[in-house]
Design a protein around this motif. Structure first.
Motif, PDB file in Angstrom:
ATOM      1  N   LYS A 152       1.076  32.849  24.642  1.00  0.00           N
ATOM      2  CA  LYS A 152       1.989  31.548  24.505  1.00  0.00           C
ATOM      3  C   LYS A 152       3.060  33.002  23.656  1.00  0.00           C
ATOM      4  N   LEU A 194      -5.801  22.926  19.542  1.00  0.00           N
ATOM      5  CA  LEU A 194      -5.787  23.177  20.639  1.00  0.00           C
ATOM      6  C   LEU A 194      -4.308  24.120  21.672  1.00  0.00           C
ATOM      7  N   LEU A 195      -3.754  23.108  21.109  1.00  0.00           N
ATOM      8  CA  LEU A 195      -2.381  23.600  21.770  1.00  0.00           C
ATOM      9  C   LEU A 195      -1.720  24.869  21.025  1.00  0.00           C
ATOM     10  N   TRP A 244      -9.299  29.152  20.388  1.00  0.00           N
ATOM     11  CA  TRP A 244      -8.904  28.308  21.628  1.00  0.00           C
ATOM     12  C   TRP A 244     -10.120  28.291  22.416  1.00  0.00           C
ATOM     13  N   ARG A 253     -11.592  24.355  23.757  1.00  0.00           N
ATOM     14  CA  ARG A 253     -11.113  24.248  25.036  1.00  0.00           C
ATOM     15  C   ARG A 253     -12.502  23.866  25.326  1.00  0.00           C
ATOM     16  N   ALA A 308       1.345  16.158  21.585  1.00  0.00           N
ATOM     17  CA  ALA A 308       1.588  16.444  23.359  1.00  0.00           C
ATOM     18  C   ALA A 308       1.635  15.157  23.814  1.00  0.00           C
ATOM     19  N   GLY A 309       1.221  14.078  23.614  1.00  0.00           N
ATOM     20  CA  GLY A 309       0.596  12.929  24.612  1.00  0.00           C
ATOM     21  C   GLY A 309       1.982  12.436  24.367  1.00  0.00           C
ATOM     22  N   THR A 354       6.228  13.281  25.990  1.00  0.00           N
ATOM     23  CA  THR A 354       5.669  13.804  27.549  1.00  0.00           C
ATOM     24  C   THR A 354       5.517  12.722  28.463  1.00  0.00           C
ATOM     25  N   THR A 355       4.561  12.108  28.190  1.00  0.00           N
ATOM     26  CA  THR A 355       4.741  10.711  28.906  1.00  0.00           C
ATOM     27  C   THR A 355       5.416   9.461  28.898  1.00  0.00           C
ATOM     28  N   ARG A 413       5.840  33.518  28.093  1.00  0.00           N
ATOM     29  CA  ARG A 413       4.219  34.301  27.742  1.00  0.00           C
ATOM     30  C   ARG A 413       4.963  35.373  27.335  1.00  0.00           C
ATOM     31  N   PRO A 466       3.606  20.643  36.904  1.00  0.00           N
ATOM     32  CA  PRO A 466       4.328  19.950  35.764  1.00  0.00           C
ATOM     33  C   PRO A 466       3.294  19.735  34.006  1.00  0.00           C
ATOM     34  N   PHE A 467       2.038  20.285  35.011  1.00  0.00           N
ATOM     35  CA  PHE A 467       1.500  20.410  33.691  1.00  0.00           C
ATOM     36  C   PHE A 467       0.602  22.085  33.773  1.00  0.00           C
ATOM     37  N   GLY A 468       1.723  22.445  34.038  1.00  0.00           N
ATOM     38  CA  GLY A 468       1.142  23.979  34.218  1.00  0.00           C
ATOM     39  C   GLY A 468      -0.437  24.414  35.353  1.00  0.00           C
ATOM     40  N   ARG A 492      -4.739  27.682  30.031  1.00  0.00           N
ATOM     41  CA  ARG A 492      -3.681  26.720  29.581  1.00  0.00           C
ATOM     42  C   ARG A 492      -3.596  25.697  30.703  1.00  0.00           C
ATOM     43  N   CYS A 532      -2.134  21.631  31.051  1.00  0.00           N
ATOM     44  CA  CYS A 532      -2.621  20.548  30.178  1.00  0.00           C
ATOM     45  C   CYS A 532      -4.585  19.535  30.337  1.00  0.00           C
ATOM     46  N   ALA A 543      -2.275  11.379  31.749  1.00  0.00           N
ATOM     47  CA  ALA A 543      -1.256  11.186  31.762  1.00  0.00           C
ATOM     48  C   ALA A 543      -0.520  10.409  32.769  1.00  0.00           C
TER      49      ALA A 543
END
Ligand code: HEM
Length: 500
Positions: free
Chosen positions: A79, A95-96, A103, A107, A274-275, A278-279, A341, A400-402, A406, A408, A414
């Motif tokens: 990142k 985590l993000l 990580w 995770r 993060a949640g 976005t949602t 990245r 949309p979630f990668g 890594r 989502c 979501a």
């Protein structure tokens, strides 16, 4: 394969300029609205290289190249520092933002908490939050104008509060909410110093206020964790089965290590941060798109009427049409518009030699509208995500979630949340765009509606005193050349979408 649709709706987006602007123009647009930087070639070419004075950047939309960057050689692409510095404000130990071994262990520890089988048990909390919002709306007069984008932020925060702290947050919920709003109002702000790449040690304006707001809200969270810990340690009633209990019980399946208090707190803040926005954006765009499409509105309503009466378990899986609308909204307006990245070592992607330190950008916003990957990419058509067509969506063309390590961790949560909330609201209310509303996408941390989404609320079955917005926007109108009022959507009546 082809499927029939009666209406083609082209929702608003900045018409790509023919060429990338020069450096000054680019910086100006980056600050105003990064979506306006993407010129036509990005939507046509698999990989575009941009040479800037201090940096070479690659914008990658070739599925094979994406696979290399985000999956097969993901360890080589970290990142990038700007993204991390912005996040590090409040979420350094979550985590993000953590990397490497920290990580990996987080995770592994957190994955079971947000796996689909676990989040299914949150469907009644989600339904409850949606019903609470609907209950509040029911009390408003027909014709009230609401900013649906702001309302969706409230409901998604409420869903997270109910699923993390299901036994309540103690004290005044309004205090909690305003502390949380203040917190999220300051942590995600990208300052000019960040864009200029100045190190974190250079003091930023507003830093003192940021610290105070963070300290206050983090203190509130620590209090909630402490109360729950005591409850879990004492005999008596079992603690509630929510995310907080799961977080406090979670341990790394490989090492058996539990998370520290700081990690638990950081991950609660990470989930909230993060949640929620976005949602909320996914929901706001879905409601907006449905307000422009009588055909899909009707299909969602029929499905909601049928399925909401059934058991809450597995509800989101039965709401297939509603979920397809959410997925299509995430395609057209991906809340995380770009992933970036930095290459730690040289690599080859496509015909390009990537140097150490190069910036590699995968932009779902560009990818989802790429002319070589999608049929009529600018058209709203949830049928792309139904039946056989869904199986044909290429794996690396819709992110949309990668994707990759890594990806989502909250994706199932979501999607389930947005689907249930959308179904409840569409079944109960008629939402029409307010007269003279402007709807325009802007990328500002998330991809959000620049002016909110003001809508006129009607309870279903009520008598609408005004004509609906759609009837105002009939006939083909052109939104080319810049900002458009919401009414200026291109709506062409045609018979068929080919392709797929
Ligand atoms: C529609 C809603 C959402 C969208 C579009 C979204 C999108 C994303 C994307 C694109 C990434 C990957 C970023 C990257 O690779 O650089 C990500 C990561 C993440 N998301 Fe989400 N997200 C959503 C909802 C949620 C929710 C509800 C939660 C938590 C409850 C969540 C928690 C996270 C976390 C913790 C990460 C970091 C994962 C890691 O680095 O291992 N997200 N999200």
């Amino acid at each position: 394969m082809s499927h029939t649709v009666s209406t083609q709706l082209i929702p608003p987006w900045p018409t790509p300029p023919d060429r990338l602007p020069g450096l000054v123009g680019l910086l100006h647009r980056l600050r105003r609205n990064p979506l306006e930087c993407w010129s036509a070639e990005f939507f046509r070419e698999p990989i575009v290289r941009i040479r800037l004075p201090l940096l070479t950047a690659y914008i990658v939309s070739d599925p094979e190249a994406i696979r290399r960057v985000l999956m097969d050689n993901a360890a080589n692409y970290r990142k990038d520092p700007i993204q991390r510095r912005i996040l590090a404000n409040g979420l350094a130990d979550g985590l993000l933002s953590v990397e490497d071994e920290r990580w990996e262990t987080q995770r592994r520890t957190l994955a079971p908490l947000l796996a689909k089988r676990t989040v299914i048990s949150f469907s009644s909390a989600i339904r409850h939050a949606a019903e609470q919002l609907a209950g509040r709306w029911e009390k408003l007069c027909d014709g009230t104008i609401l900013d649906v984008a702001a309302e969706m932020t409230l409901v998604t925060l409420n869903v997270l509060a109910l699923t993390i702290f299901s036994d309540g947050i103690g004290g005044d919920p309004e205090d909690f909410r305003s502390a949380m709003n203040a917190y999220f109002g300051v942590i995600g702000r990208i300052g000019i110093f960040d864009l200029m790449g100045l190190p974190a040690s250079v003091p930023r304006p507003g830093r003192a206020r940021l610290r105070r707001t963070m300290a206050y809200f983090e203190g509130v969270i620590d209090g909630l964790i402490e109360t729950r810990r005591r409850r879990m340690g004492s005999f008596g009633a079992a603690p509630p089965n929510d995310l907080l209990t799961l977080l406090l019980r979670a341990d790394d399946p490989t090492t058996g290590r539990a998370m520290s208090l700081t990690e638990v707190r950081s991950n609660i803040l990470t989930f909230l941060s993060a949640g929620h926005e976005t949602t909320a954006n996914a929901l706001a765009w879905s409601i907006f798109l449905l307000s422009q499409s009588p055909e899909w509105r009707m299909r969602v309503r029929e499905e909601a009427r049928r399925e909401l009466d059934g058991p809450v378990e597995g509800l989101a899986d039965r709401l297939v049409v509603t979920k397809a609308v959410v997925q299509e909204a995430l395609r057209l307006y991906p809340p995380i518009a770009a992933l970036s990245r930095t290459a730690t070592e040289p690599d080859t992607i496509g015909q390009f030699q990537i140097g150490r330190g190069a910036l590699v950008v995968i932009a779902p916003y560009v990818l989802h509208r790429h002319s070589t990957l999608w049929d009529r990419p600018e058209v709203f058509d949830p049928a792309r995500f139904l039946g056989d067509a869904k199986r044909e969506v290429p794996r690396f063309a819709y992110l949309p979630f990668g994707i990759g390590p890594r990806t989502c961790i909250g994706a199932s949560f979501a999607l389930q949340e947005a689907t249930i909330v959308l179904a409840v609201l569409m079944e109960r209310f008629e939402l029409a765009l307010a007269p003279d509303a402007k709807v325009w996408p802007v990328q500002s941390v998330t991809l959000r509606p620049a002016y909110g989404i003001p809508m006129r609320l009607m309870r279903r079955g009520g008598v609408d005193p005004l004509t609906t917005r759609e009837s105002v926007t009939s006939g083909p109108l052109d939104n080319a050349g810049g900002e458009a009022a919401a009414g200026d959507l291109v709506m062409q009546r045609t018979a068929q979408i080919e392709g797929y």
